[in-house]
Design a protein around this motif. Structure first.
Motif, PDB file in Angstrom:
ATOM      1  N   ALA A  21       2.093  -3.317 -12.211  1.00  0.00           N
ATOM      2  CA  ALA A  21       0.711  -3.234 -11.749  1.00  0.00           C
ATOM      3  C   ALA A  21      -0.178  -4.118 -12.606  1.00  0.00           C
ATOM      4  O   ALA A  21       0.090  -4.328 -13.796  1.00  0.00           O
ATOM      5  N   LEU A  22      -1.220  -4.650 -11.993  1.00  0.00           N
ATOM      6  CA  LEU A  22      -2.201  -5.460 -12.708  1.00  0.00           C
ATOM      7  C   LEU A  22      -3.301  -4.558 -13.241  1.00  0.00           C
ATOM      8  O   LEU A  22      -3.748  -3.637 -12.555  1.00  0.00           O
ATOM      9  N   GLU A  23      -3.747  -4.839 -14.447  1.00  0.00           N
ATOM     10  CA  GLU A  23      -4.850  -4.093 -15.054  1.00  0.00           C
ATOM     11  C   GLU A  23      -5.857  -5.091 -15.610  1.00  0.00           C
ATOM     12  O   GLU A  23      -5.671  -5.633 -16.696  1.00  0.00           O
ATOM     13  N   PHE A  24      -6.898  -5.376 -14.839  1.00  0.00           N
ATOM     14  CA  PHE A  24      -7.974  -6.260 -15.285  1.00  0.00           C
ATOM     15  C   PHE A  24      -9.288  -5.507 -15.142  1.00  0.00           C
ATOM     16  O   PHE A  24      -9.971  -5.587 -14.115  1.00  0.00           O
ATOM     17  N   SER A  25      -9.627  -4.741 -16.167  1.00  0.00           N
ATOM     18  CA  SER A  25     -10.808  -3.889 -16.116  1.00  0.00           C
ATOM     19  C   SER A  25     -12.103  -4.656 -15.859  1.00  0.00           C
ATOM     20  O   SER A  25     -12.926  -4.226 -15.038  1.00  0.00           O
ATOM     21  N   PRO A  26     -12.338  -5.806 -16.544  1.00  0.00           N
ATOM     22  CA  PRO A  26     -13.592  -6.528 -16.292  1.00  0.00           C
ATOM     23  C   PRO A  26     -13.764  -6.935 -14.833  1.00  0.00           C
ATOM     24  O   PRO A  26     -14.877  -7.013 -14.320  1.00  0.00           O
ATOM     25  N   ALA A  27     -12.629  -7.197 -14.171  1.00  0.00           N
ATOM     26  CA  ALA A  27     -12.699  -7.607 -12.765  1.00  0.00           C
ATOM     27  C   ALA A  27     -12.632  -6.410 -11.821  1.00  0.00           C
ATOM     28  O   ALA A  27     -12.731  -6.570 -10.600  1.00  0.00           O
ATOM     29  N   SER A  86      -7.121  -2.856 -10.479  1.00  0.00           N
ATOM     30  CA  SER A  86      -6.007  -2.074 -10.996  1.00  0.00           C
ATOM     31  C   SER A  86      -5.134  -1.698  -9.808  1.00  0.00           C
ATOM     32  O   SER A  86      -5.394  -0.701  -9.125  1.00  0.00           O
ATOM     33  N   ALA A  87      -4.108  -2.532  -9.551  1.00  0.00           N
ATOM     34  CA  ALA A  87      -3.275  -2.323  -8.373  1.00  0.00           C
ATOM     35  C   ALA A  87      -2.015  -3.163  -8.474  1.00  0.00           C
ATOM     36  O   ALA A  87      -1.977  -4.153  -9.214  1.00  0.00           O
ATOM     37  N   MET A 120      -0.352  -5.703  -3.225  1.00  0.00           N
ATOM     38  CA  MET A 120      -1.427  -5.116  -2.440  1.00  0.00           C
ATOM     39  C   MET A 120      -2.702  -5.948  -2.487  1.00  0.00           C
ATOM     40  O   MET A 120      -3.681  -5.630  -1.802  1.00  0.00           O
ATOM     41  N   LEU A 121      -2.700  -7.006  -3.289  1.00  0.00           N
ATOM     42  CA  LEU A 121      -3.904  -7.812  -3.492  1.00  0.00           C
ATOM     43  C   LEU A 121      -3.853  -9.107  -2.698  1.00  0.00           C
ATOM     44  O   LEU A 121      -2.780  -9.665  -2.458  1.00  0.00           O
ATOM     45  N   LYS A 122      -5.036  -9.583  -2.308  1.00  0.00           N
ATOM     46  CA  LYS A 122      -5.136 -10.839  -1.570  1.00  0.00           C
ATOM     47  C   LYS A 122      -5.267 -12.014  -2.535  1.00  0.00           C
ATOM     48  O   LYS A 122      -5.710 -11.867  -3.674  1.00  0.00           O
ATOM     49  N   ASP A 123      -4.890 -13.188  -2.049  1.00  0.00           N
ATOM     50  CA  ASP A 123      -4.943 -14.390  -2.878  1.00  0.00           C
ATOM     51  C   ASP A 123      -6.352 -14.654  -3.408  1.00  0.00           C
ATOM     52  O   ASP A 123      -6.518 -15.086  -4.552  1.00  0.00           O
ATOM     53  N   ARG A 124      -7.363 -14.399  -2.604  1.00  0.00           N
ATOM     54  CA  ARG A 124      -8.726 -14.691  -3.032  1.00  0.00           C
ATOM     55  C   ARG A 124      -9.115 -13.855  -4.247  1.00  0.00           C
ATOM     56  O   ARG A 124      -9.891 -14.303  -5.098  1.00  0.00           O
ATOM     57  N   ASP A 125      -8.580 -12.633  -4.334  1.00  0.00           N
ATOM     58  CA  ASP A 125      -8.859 -11.790  -5.497  1.00  0.00           C
ATOM     59  C   ASP A 125      -8.037 -12.238  -6.697  1.00  0.00           C
ATOM     60  O   ASP A 125      -8.527 -12.252  -7.835  1.00  0.00           O
TER      61      ASP A 125
END
Length: 230
Positions: free
Chosen positions: A50-56, A59-60, A64-69
């Motif tokens: 899972a990705l964890e980027f609190s400033p952005a 957390s997923a 499940m995330l799109k390229d633009r994100d």
């Protein structure tokens, strides 16, 4: 040889072009990176579940995330890696697909997406996974070199592994329950070794290569340099 796990992750974010460039600058001849796929099935260099980027506010799981994100994060796509690798053809790349990624995306989709991004011969890209079926398919789709993760030394003696004859076998150092790694049509890679003493120790036990998360330390070590021909 010493294989830089995720590049020079001591000084740069792991699995990024900056980490790869730094590892190359240190003299690495091989780099290992994990690849996962976005919601649009774009391959990205990224490890973990899972990705964890609190400033952005993200957390997923990556799938499940799109390229633009993902483009707003300090990440690089596999096509960006390939473009960079074309300028450094002497580097060998171990491209890891986890079992979770293969199950999420599908074996054939994942391998075809990677192969389609590599122009021409893929002779400096090694597909790494724990799934035998995936490696058989990878060879049929144009990956000349494949690497199998094994949970134990005994696994390499099974008929299906001997028949596949992978070019490399990856094993965690804590899983080795014999004094010497048995020879075969493969080369042994032991991970993750982050000390010069450990590198020398595993060379004497039959490791052809070491996967390390501390490339700067081992590259400075005369002992490691002597045994791995740096």
């Amino acid at each position: 040889m010493l294989i830089a796990h995720s590049g020079d992750k001591i000084h740069h974010p792991e699995n990024t072009l900056a980490a790869f460039e730094a590892a190359h600058g240190l003299g690495a001849c091989a780099i290992a990176t994990e690849v996962q796929f976005s919601q649009e099935r774009t391959p990205w260099c990224c490890g973990g579940n899972a990705l964890e980027f609190s400033p952005a506010g993200i957390s997923a799981p990556l799938h499940m995330l799109k390229d633009r994100d993902l483009r707003t994060l300090p990440l690089n796509t596999f096509p960006q890696l390939v473009e960079w690798a074309q300028r450094h053809r002497h580097l060998e790349w171990f491209i890891h697909l986890s079992l979770h990624t293969l199950q999420t995306v599908g074996v054939e989709v994942a391998i075809r997406r990677l192969r389609d991004e590599i122009p021409g011969a893929a002779d400096n890209f090694v597909l790494l996974t724990a799934d035998l079926r995936s490696l058989r398919l990878a060879r049929s789709l144009g990956f000349d070199l494949v690497a199998l993760q094994v949970p134990s030394v005994a696994r390499c003696l099974s008929a299906d592994v001997v028949t596949l004859a992978p070019d490399y076998l990856f094993i965690h150092h804590a899983s080795v329950d014999c004094q010497e790694l048995p020879p075969g049509p493969w080369q042994w890679v032991v991970h993750e070794i982050n000390t010069a003493q450990g590198a020398v120790h595993w060379h004497h036990r039959g490791a052809h290569h070491i996967l390390t998360g501390n490339l700067p330390l081992l590259m400075r070590s005369r002992e490691a340099s002597n045994v791995y021909g740096i």
